[in-house]
Structure formats: structure tokens, C-alpha cells
Design a protein around this motif. Structure first.
Motif, PDB file in Angstrom:
ATOM      1  N   LEU A 148       0.633  -1.093   0.223  1.00  0.00           N
ATOM      2  CA  LEU A 148       0.315   0.128   0.172  1.00  0.00           C
ATOM      3  C   LEU A 148       0.676   1.856  -0.095  1.00  0.00           C
ATOM      4  CD1 LEU A 148      -2.880   1.284  -0.224  1.00  0.00           C
ATOM      5  CD2 LEU A 148      -2.565   0.702   2.945  1.00  0.00           C
ATOM      6  N   LEU A 149       0.549   2.143  -0.856  1.00  0.00           N
ATOM      7  CA  LEU A 149       1.885   3.611  -1.031  1.00  0.00           C
ATOM      8  C   LEU A 149       0.784   4.473  -0.712  1.00  0.00           C
ATOM      9  CD1 LEU A 149       4.209   4.811  -2.292  1.00  0.00           C
ATOM     10  CD2 LEU A 149       2.898   4.762  -4.534  1.00  0.00           C
ATOM     11  N   GLU A 150       1.579   4.852   0.583  1.00  0.00           N
ATOM     12  CA  GLU A 150       0.385   5.898   1.259  1.00  0.00           C
ATOM     13  C   GLU A 150       1.377   7.175   1.065  1.00  0.00           C
ATOM     14  OE1 GLU A 150      -0.955   5.525   4.578  1.00  0.00           O
ATOM     15  OE2 GLU A 150      -2.109   3.006   4.521  1.00  0.00           O
ATOM     16  N   GLY A 151       1.655   7.808  -0.479  1.00  0.00           N
ATOM     17  CA  GLY A 151       2.136   9.085  -0.836  1.00  0.00           C
ATOM     18  C   GLY A 151       3.575   9.208  -0.164  1.00  0.00           C
ATOM     19  N   GLY A 152       4.006  10.983  -0.354  1.00  0.00           N
ATOM     20  CA  GLY A 152       3.479  11.711  -0.569  1.00  0.00           C
ATOM     21  C   GLY A 152       3.846  11.943  -1.744  1.00  0.00           C
ATOM     22  N   GLY A 153       2.770  13.005  -2.230  1.00  0.00           N
ATOM     23  CA  GLY A 153       2.123  13.274  -3.515  1.00  0.00           C
ATOM     24  C   GLY A 153       3.659  12.831  -5.005  1.00  0.00           C
ATOM     25  N   THR A 154       5.648  13.334  -3.971  1.00  0.00           N
ATOM     26  CA  THR A 154       6.971  12.921  -4.373  1.00  0.00           C
ATOM     27  C   THR A 154       6.977  11.961  -5.053  1.00  0.00           C
ATOM     28  OG1 THR A 154       7.168  15.532  -3.819  1.00  0.00           O
ATOM     29  CG2 THR A 154       8.034  14.234  -4.834  1.00  0.00           C
ATOM     30  N   LEU A 155       6.418  11.093  -4.293  1.00  0.00           N
ATOM     31  CA  LEU A 155       6.763   9.220  -4.249  1.00  0.00           C
ATOM     32  C   LEU A 155       5.918   8.636  -5.285  1.00  0.00           C
ATOM     33  CD1 LEU A 155       8.304   6.934  -3.543  1.00  0.00           C
ATOM     34  CD2 LEU A 155       7.315   6.325  -1.629  1.00  0.00           C
ATOM     35  N   LEU A 160       4.833   5.830 -10.196  1.00  0.00           N
ATOM     36  CA  LEU A 160       3.345   6.053 -11.513  1.00  0.00           C
ATOM     37  C   LEU A 160       4.168   6.340 -12.836  1.00  0.00           C
ATOM     38  CD1 LEU A 160       0.420   8.048  -9.431  1.00  0.00           C
ATOM     39  CD2 LEU A 160      -0.080   6.143 -10.264  1.00  0.00           C
ATOM     40  N   SER A 161       4.797   7.392 -12.257  1.00  0.00           N
ATOM     41  CA  SER A 161       5.750   7.616 -13.687  1.00  0.00           C
ATOM     42  C   SER A 161       6.852   6.749 -14.562  1.00  0.00           C
ATOM     43  CB  SER A 161       6.976   9.103 -13.483  1.00  0.00           C
ATOM     44  OG  SER A 161       7.560   8.630 -12.265  1.00  0.00           O
ATOM     45  N   GLN A 162       7.353   5.233 -12.824  1.00  0.00           N
ATOM     46  CA  GLN A 162       7.939   3.948 -13.074  1.00  0.00           C
ATOM     47  C   GLN A 162       7.178   3.030 -13.740  1.00  0.00           C
ATOM     48  OE1 GLN A 162      12.229   4.388 -12.190  1.00  0.00           O
ATOM     49  NE2 GLN A 162      11.327   5.981 -10.505  1.00  0.00           N
ATOM     50  N   LYS A 163       6.478   3.213 -14.019  1.00  0.00           N
ATOM     51  CA  LYS A 163       5.085   1.836 -13.998  1.00  0.00           C
ATOM     52  C   LYS A 163       5.441   1.217 -13.210  1.00  0.00           C
ATOM     53  CE  LYS A 163       5.013   2.591 -18.932  1.00  0.00           C
ATOM     54  NZ  LYS A 163       3.887   4.140 -18.831  1.00  0.00           N
ATOM     55  N   GLY A 188       6.420  15.991  -8.706  1.00  0.00           N
ATOM     56  CA  GLY A 188       7.293  15.819  -9.479  1.00  0.00           C
ATOM     57  C   GLY A 188       6.803  16.427 -10.631  1.00  0.00           C
ATOM     58  N   ASP A 189       7.549  15.739 -12.374  1.00  0.00           N
ATOM     59  CA  ASP A 189       7.645  16.826 -13.336  1.00  0.00           C
ATOM     60  C   ASP A 189       6.187  16.878 -13.304  1.00  0.00           C
ATOM     61  OD1 ASP A 189      10.569  17.362 -13.271  1.00  0.00           O
ATOM     62  OD2 ASP A 189      10.954  15.661 -13.882  1.00  0.00           O
ATOM     63  N   GLY A 190       6.139  16.125 -13.452  1.00  0.00           N
ATOM     64  CA  GLY A 190       4.453  15.808 -14.516  1.00  0.00           C
ATOM     65  C   GLY A 190       4.364  15.161 -15.829  1.00  0.00           C
TER      66      GLY A 190
END
Ligand SMILES: NC(=O)c1ccc[n+]([C@@H]2O[C@H](COP(=O)([O-])OP(=O)(O)OC[C@H]3O[C@@H](n4cnc5c(N)ncnc54)[C@H](OP(=O)(O)O)[C@@H]3O)[C@@H](O)[C@H]2O)c1
Length: 220
Positions: A148-155, A160-163, A188-190
Motif C-alpha cells: 500500500l503506497l501512502e504518498g506523499g505526492g513526490t513518491l 506512477l511515472s515508473q509504471k 514531480g515533473d508531470g
């Protein structure tokens, strides 16, 4: 279930405008009903993972309440081994598996202090940040099948970006927080273009009064 890494569920509570904390890092956005839902998920996973800044802001317990049949490992993504020695998870590391993922750049003195407190250190890469694919493989080898990944936004962005995320579950609190410096669900960069977005399929939704919980599968 992917074979080479754990199945990862990203969960967060956010305001309608996508903030997961105020600009002063207050983050308790879930209702009591939603907290029970989160603890239900916690009771069904092998590990609960957070980024260093969540650790520093919240000193989270990362344990299961209400459903006491499971004790998931606590996992912190912390390149330089800065997790405080007096944090809850370090103080209780002798009784519950506590993993801190660092890089080769982490000061040895800090690593040794954490190990002495009972923390298991996972060295994942030699770059400025923890290599998340390496961490995921290491966790799978340790027998951790669901995280269970509970953040935050940077992590969240890193994962997500590394699938590396399979499911996203968000509770939308009936609040608007605003604030350009308030952390959002994904930092992150988005994506540069709409077509680069991470695509999702809606699996289901629940309503608790004015709060809405949405569940998505991440499409590859
Ligand atoms: N409402 C909610 O559901 C919820 C849930 C969780 C958190 N929060 C809030 O979110 C805020 C913290 O979020 P945040 O975005 O600032 O920080 P974060 O995602 O918790 O932590 C980010 C840090 O993790 C470390 N890290 C190491 N390797 C990484 C990698 N490969 N990718 C990404 N990060 C890596 C980095 O620190 P180093 O470089 O030092 O390693 C990075 O600065 C807090 O206010 C917290 O309360 C809210």
C-alpha cells in the motif's frame, strides 16, 4: 499480480482541488468511515510505504487499527537515511519489520544507528534518489507481495511515472484547500502532453455522505 515486483495500491485522501495536505502540511482529510476503509486495505497488504517527507511531517504509525490479523512491514523511501531515530516506526522496529530504502550515498553512521535500532536497511542504487524498480524487486524477494503506497505526492509521481502502481484509490473530501505550495496527489515533473498521461480505468466508487471514494486500475 506482477511476478517481479509487488502489486501496488496507491491510496490517499485529497481535497476536491487535489491537495493531500495544507500548505502547513496538515493532512488529516479522511472521515472516520474512510479511515476504516484504509485500515481494511492495510490489513490485506504485506507492506505500507511512504516517502521521507511524509515520515518527517506526520511521524506515521503505519500500523493496522480495527482489523488486527496482520502486521504489514513499514517501508520508508529515504535516500540519505534521514528517518529520525525517535520516530514511531524506528522506536518500534524491534517488534514490527521496518525497512528503510536508501542509496549508497547515505551516511554510514546514520545507517548503523538505524540498524542498531532494529531497522532493516535496503540499499537501492547509487543515484541521488532511491531506485524504485530496484526497491520493488528487493521487496518481492523478501516475500512482500502487496504494497500500500501512502504518498506523499513526490513518491506517488516516482512510482506512477515508473509504471510501478497497479491501482489508485482516492477519497475525495468535500473541501477545497487551495495554495500553490500545498502538496497535491501527484507532484514531480508531470506529463508534458495529455497523451503522456497515466491512463486509468474506473473500477468502482463509494459514497460516504459528502465524501466520495474512487477506485481505478492503472492501464499500462
Ligand atoms: N492526505 C493523504 O492521504 C496524505 C498521504 C501521505 C502524505 N501526505 C502529505 O504529503 C506531504 C509529503 O509529500 P511530499 O510530496 O512532500 O513528500 P514524500 O513523497 O512523502 O517524500 C518525498 C521524498 O522521498 C524521498 N525519495 C527517495 N527516493 C525517491 C524517489 N525515487 N522518488 C520520489 N521520492 C523519493 C526524497 O527525499 P530524499 O531525497 O531525502 O530521499 C523525496 O524528497 C506531507 O504534507 C504529508 O502529510 C498526505
Amino acid at each position: 499480480m506482477p511476478l517481479e515486483r509487488p502489486y501496488v495500491i496507491l491510496n490517499a485522501a485529497m481535497s476536491l482541488d487535489g491537495k493531500i495536505a495544507t500548505r502547513t502540511n496538515e493532512s488529516r482529510l479522511s472521515s472516520q468511515r474512510d479511515l476504516r476503509r484504509v485500515h481494511m486495505i492495510r490489513s490485506q497488504v504485506d507492506g505500507i510505504m511512504v516517502g521521507l517527507r511524509t515520515m518527517l511531517c506526520d511521524d506515521p504509525k503505519l500500523r493496522v487499527k480495527y482489523f488486527h490479523d496482520n502486521h504489514p512491514a513499514r517501508i520508508v523511501v529515504d535516500s540519505k537515511a534521514r528517518t529520525p531515530l525517535d520516530s514511531y516506526i524506528v522506536k518500534t522496529a524491534s517488534s514490527t519489520l521496518t525497512l528503510i530504502a536508501v542509496t549508497t550515498k547515505a551516511p554510514q553512521r546514520r545507517v548503523k544507528q538505524l540498524q542498531k535500532a532494529g531497522v532493516k536497511i535496503l540499499v537501492c542504487g547509487n543515484g541521488p534518489l532511491v531506485s524504485l524498480p530496484v526497491l520493488m524487486r528487493r521487496l518481492r524477494k523478501l516475500g512482500i507481495q502487496r504494497v500500500l503506497l501512502e504518498g506523499g505526492g513526490t513518491l506517488n509521481w516516482g512510482m506512477l511515472s515508473q509504471k510501478l502502481v497497479d491501482q489508485v484509490s482516492v477519497a475525495i473530501s468535500p473541501r477545497i484547500l487551495g495554495g500553490e505550495h500545498a502538496v497535491t496527489l501527484v507532484e514531480g515533473d508531470g506529463a508534458l502532453r495529455i497523451e503522456d498521461a497515466i491512463h486509468l480505468r474506473l473500477l468502482g466508487m463509494k459514497r460516504y455522505g459528502d465524501e466520495l471514494v474512487l477506485n481505478y486500475r492503472v492501464l499500462s
